[in-house]
Design a protein around this motif. Structure first.
Motif, PDB file in Angstrom:
ATOM      1  N   THR A  26       0.816  -1.209   0.000  1.00 30.74           N
ATOM      2  CA  THR A  26       0.000   0.000   0.000  1.00 30.74           C
ATOM      3  C   THR A  26       0.856   1.268   0.000  1.00 30.74           C
ATOM      4  O   THR A  26       1.982   1.274   0.496  1.00 30.74           O
ATOM      5  CB  THR A  26      -0.927   0.020   1.228  1.00 30.74           C
ATOM      6  OG1 THR A  26      -0.145  -0.189   2.413  1.00 30.74           O
ATOM      7  CG2 THR A  26      -1.988  -1.047   1.117  1.00 30.74           C
ATOM      8  N   LYS A  45       0.251   5.634   6.132  1.00 28.02           N
ATOM      9  CA  LYS A  45       0.394   4.297   5.552  1.00 28.02           C
ATOM     10  C   LYS A  45      -1.004   3.735   5.352  1.00 28.02           C
ATOM     11  O   LYS A  45      -1.667   3.297   6.299  1.00 28.02           O
ATOM     12  CB  LYS A  45       1.222   3.407   6.487  1.00 28.02           C
ATOM     13  CG  LYS A  45       1.423   1.971   5.976  1.00 28.02           C
ATOM     14  CD  LYS A  45       2.086   1.916   4.614  1.00 28.02           C
ATOM     15  CE  LYS A  45       2.435   0.474   4.232  1.00 28.02           C
ATOM     16  NZ  LYS A  45       2.834   0.352   2.815  1.00 28.02           N
ATOM     17  N   ASP A  47      -3.198   1.262   4.680  1.00 27.25           N
ATOM     18  CA  ASP A  47      -3.578  -0.146   4.555  1.00 27.25           C
ATOM     19  C   ASP A  47      -5.090  -0.325   4.491  1.00 27.25           C
ATOM     20  O   ASP A  47      -5.571  -1.448   4.335  1.00 27.25           O
ATOM     21  CB  ASP A  47      -2.974  -0.990   5.680  1.00 27.25           C
ATOM     22  CG  ASP A  47      -1.929  -1.954   5.139  1.00 27.25           C
ATOM     23  OD1 ASP A  47      -1.133  -1.525   4.273  1.00 27.25           O
ATOM     24  OD2 ASP A  47      -1.906  -3.123   5.546  1.00 27.25           O
ATOM     25  N   GLN A  50      -6.149  -2.078   1.170  1.00 26.77           N
ATOM     26  CA  GLN A  50      -6.133  -3.512   0.872  1.00 26.77           C
ATOM     27  C   GLN A  50      -7.489  -3.937   0.321  1.00 26.77           C
ATOM     28  O   GLN A  50      -8.504  -3.275   0.541  1.00 26.77           O
ATOM     29  CB  GLN A  50      -5.817  -4.318   2.138  1.00 26.77           C
ATOM     30  CG  GLN A  50      -4.423  -4.103   2.712  1.00 26.77           C
ATOM     31  CD  GLN A  50      -3.309  -4.673   1.832  1.00 26.77           C
ATOM     32  OE1 GLN A  50      -3.559  -5.409   0.870  1.00 26.77           O
ATOM     33  NE2 GLN A  50      -2.071  -4.334   2.148  1.00 26.77           N
ATOM     34  N   PHE A  55      -5.281  -4.129   7.161  1.00 25.22           N
ATOM     35  CA  PHE A  55      -3.968  -4.770   7.224  1.00 25.22           C
ATOM     36  C   PHE A  55      -4.056  -6.263   7.497  1.00 25.22           C
ATOM     37  O   PHE A  55      -3.081  -6.997   7.299  1.00 25.22           O
ATOM     38  CB  PHE A  55      -3.138  -4.118   8.334  1.00 25.22           C
ATOM     39  CG  PHE A  55      -3.570  -4.514   9.717  1.00 25.22           C
ATOM     40  CD1 PHE A  55      -2.928  -5.543  10.396  1.00 25.22           C
ATOM     41  CD2 PHE A  55      -4.635  -3.886  10.345  1.00 25.22           C
ATOM     42  CE1 PHE A  55      -3.339  -5.926  11.670  1.00 25.22           C
ATOM     43  CE2 PHE A  55      -5.047  -4.254  11.607  1.00 25.22           C
ATOM     44  CZ  PHE A  55      -4.404  -5.278  12.279  1.00 25.22           C
ATOM     45  N   ARG A  58      -2.424  -9.313   5.493  1.00 25.03           N
ATOM     46  CA  ARG A  58      -1.007  -9.676   5.519  1.00 25.03           C
ATOM     47  C   ARG A  58      -0.800 -10.951   6.334  1.00 25.03           C
ATOM     48  O   ARG A  58      -0.213 -11.932   5.856  1.00 25.03           O
ATOM     49  CB  ARG A  58      -0.190  -8.527   6.120  1.00 25.03           C
ATOM     50  CG  ARG A  58      -0.261  -7.234   5.332  1.00 25.03           C
ATOM     51  CD  ARG A  58       0.401  -6.077   6.082  1.00 25.03           C
ATOM     52  NE  ARG A  58       0.340  -4.839   5.332  1.00 25.03           N
ATOM     53  CZ  ARG A  58       1.228  -4.448   4.427  1.00 25.03           C
ATOM     54  NH1 ARG A  58       2.282  -5.218   4.173  1.00 25.03           N
ATOM     55  NH2 ARG A  58       1.099  -3.304   3.794  1.00 25.03           N
ATOM     56  N   LEU A 163       4.205  -4.718   7.190  1.00 18.45           N
ATOM     57  CA  LEU A 163       3.805  -3.319   7.065  1.00 18.45           C
ATOM     58  C   LEU A 163       4.940  -2.406   7.527  1.00 18.45           C
ATOM     59  O   LEU A 163       5.212  -1.360   6.922  1.00 18.45           O
ATOM     60  CB  LEU A 163       2.528  -3.084   7.871  1.00 18.45           C
ATOM     61  CG  LEU A 163       1.806  -1.747   7.730  1.00 18.45           C
ATOM     62  CD1 LEU A 163       0.305  -1.930   7.931  1.00 18.45           C
ATOM     63  CD2 LEU A 163       2.330  -0.730   8.726  1.00 18.45           C
ATOM     64  N   CYS A 308      -4.938   1.693   9.532  1.00 18.13           N
ATOM     65  CA  CYS A 308      -4.992   0.231   9.477  1.00 18.13           C
ATOM     66  C   CYS A 308      -6.220  -0.329   8.774  1.00 18.13           C
ATOM     67  O   CYS A 308      -6.214  -1.480   8.347  1.00 18.13           O
ATOM     68  CB  CYS A 308      -4.915  -0.342  10.891  1.00 18.13           C
ATOM     69  SG  CYS A 308      -6.271   0.174  11.966  1.00 18.13           S
TER      70      CYS A 308
END
Length: 408
Positions: A26, A45, A47, A50, A55, A58, A163, A308
């Motif tokens: 990402t 960040k 995520d 996704q 997250f 993952r 991550l 997240c």
């Protein structure tokens, strides 16, 4: 599943190679508007981008890929309120592995329906995670399924740690990473990955004041059970932190802070308005910590927020936005007494418009307006610029003979 309690940096690097191509790497863009309001140089960040919106993919893919061939045919099971279930369902479908998820009855409806659409067998059972887990354990024995713990399985923790590796590559001069904490699987893997490569980078955990499992574990020196409480950050509302996750995170996390529900609501609003991103409460918690002034040591530093997940229930999103607007002083409600004769309402509306405010809703309350049959209470919901504007509006109302009673 592997049950070794030790997760190493090598495990995280192996997980990254294992899930490459199956999980999105990402983006982590710099946010100028969020930097301006927090006093930091800030990156997000994302995520929440996704495929299933968090997250959790993952760790889910990393765990599924390490199953023995016979177990891949029999399938897996997990108890989850949402994002872990979504990650397992999606990657189980991609890998041809049957997935069963047991969700407690408070799980958001959007996550329940999405899990089913992704092909998982979804069972709704229990008032909390413990009851859902007990049902899942019974099925492990009855159907020979492998249980994949959402935040304490070593393979899950290693997967989440990828991550952190991405952040270090995307923002090489990062000074601090601010990460939400629920069961602690994410921050355990992330902090291990980051600290093993760059010890100077500060890792900060953020909880809601309504959760606090990691803080409780730090006080007790071990994971402890805490009752579930309602929170906007439902992704953080586990009953405890994981034993493996806590053992790792306590060694590598520099600081943990807690944020209020109002601060989370306001952070969700800021993410929508300034970052153009719809996020769930857990994902907004790191921004809430910066906005509420709990991390003054990060001013002027290069900071990455771990966004997240984005799986907020649409049924409550409008309420969350309105809560944020109220907290921000951009939505206010008050009651004034006006004449019930022609022109009474027009006079009130003229004062409000003259202040540059906008009436969103107005209702007459005649039943509880007192003995004067020629007067009525007007309950007004008004859009304003900020709290100073609200004070200006109230002064103007009083000047023209209207005395506002503010709703609590």
């Amino acid at each position: 599943m592997p049950q070794d309690s030790v997760v190493t940096p090598a495990d995280i690097r192996a997980a990254r190679r294992r899930i490459a191509g199956g999980v999105v790497e990402t983006p982590c863009p710099e946010s100028i508007p969020l930097s301006e309001i927090t006093g930091t140089r800030l990156w997000c960040k994302l995520d929440n981008l996704q495929r299933t919106g968090s997250f959790k993919e993952r760790g889910a893919r990393n765990a599924l890929l390490q199953l023995p061939p016979a177990q891949k045919k029999r399938g897996v099971i997990a108890a989850s309120a949402g994002n872990h279930a979504l990650g397992l369902a999606y990657h189980g479908r991609l890998l041809g592995i049957p997935v069963t998820v047991v969700m407690p009855d408070y799980a958001p409806l959007i996550k329940v329906s999405t899990c089913r659409r992704l092909g998982a067998r979804v069972l709704i059972h229990g008032r909390d995670f413990a009851e859902a887990r007990a049902r899942a354990n019974a099925l492990v024995a009855a159907e020979q399924l492998a249980y994949i713990h959402g935040f304490d399985d070593p393979a899950i923790i290693a997967g989440q740690g990828t991550l952190g590796l991405e952040i270090l590559e995307q923002v090489p001069d990062v000074d601090a990473i601010v990460c939400p904490v629920g069961g602690a699987g994410l921050i355990a893997g992330l902090s291990l990955a980051v600290k093993s490569a760059r010890r100077r980078v500060q890792v900060v955990g953020v909880e809601s004041t309504e959760t606090g499992n990691f803080t409780a574990a730090l006080r007790a020196g071990k994971p402890v059970l805490r009752p579930r409480r309602a929170t906007l950050a439902d992704g953080l509302a586990t009953l405890t932190v994981g034993a493996n996750a806590f053992a790792l995170a306590r060694r590598h996390v520099d600081k943990v802070v807690r944020v209020s529900e109002d601060a989370i609501a306001l952070a969700i609003l800021r993410m929508i308005e300034l970052e153009k991103s719809v996020v769930e409460g857990a994902a907004a918690a790191p921004l809430a910590a910066l906005m509420s002034g709990q991390l003054p040591e990060l001013r002027g530093k290069n900071v990455v927020l771990v966004v997240c997940g984005g799986n907020i229930d649409p049924a409550i999103l409008s309420r969350v936005i309105e809560q944020g607007l109220v907290h921000d002083g951009r939505l206010t409600r008050f009651t004034v007494r006006i004449s019930d004769r022609p022109g009474g309402l027009a006079a009130l509306a003229q004062v409000i418009a003259g202040c540059g405010a906008s009436i969103k809703d107005i209702a007459h309350d005649r039943a509880f307006s007192g003995p004067d049959m020629h007067a009525v209470n007007a309950v007004c919901t008004v859009e304003t610029r900020d709290r100073a504007h609200i004070r200006e509006l109230h002064r103007a109302l009083r000047k023209h003979g209207f005395t506002p009673a503010v709703a609590k």
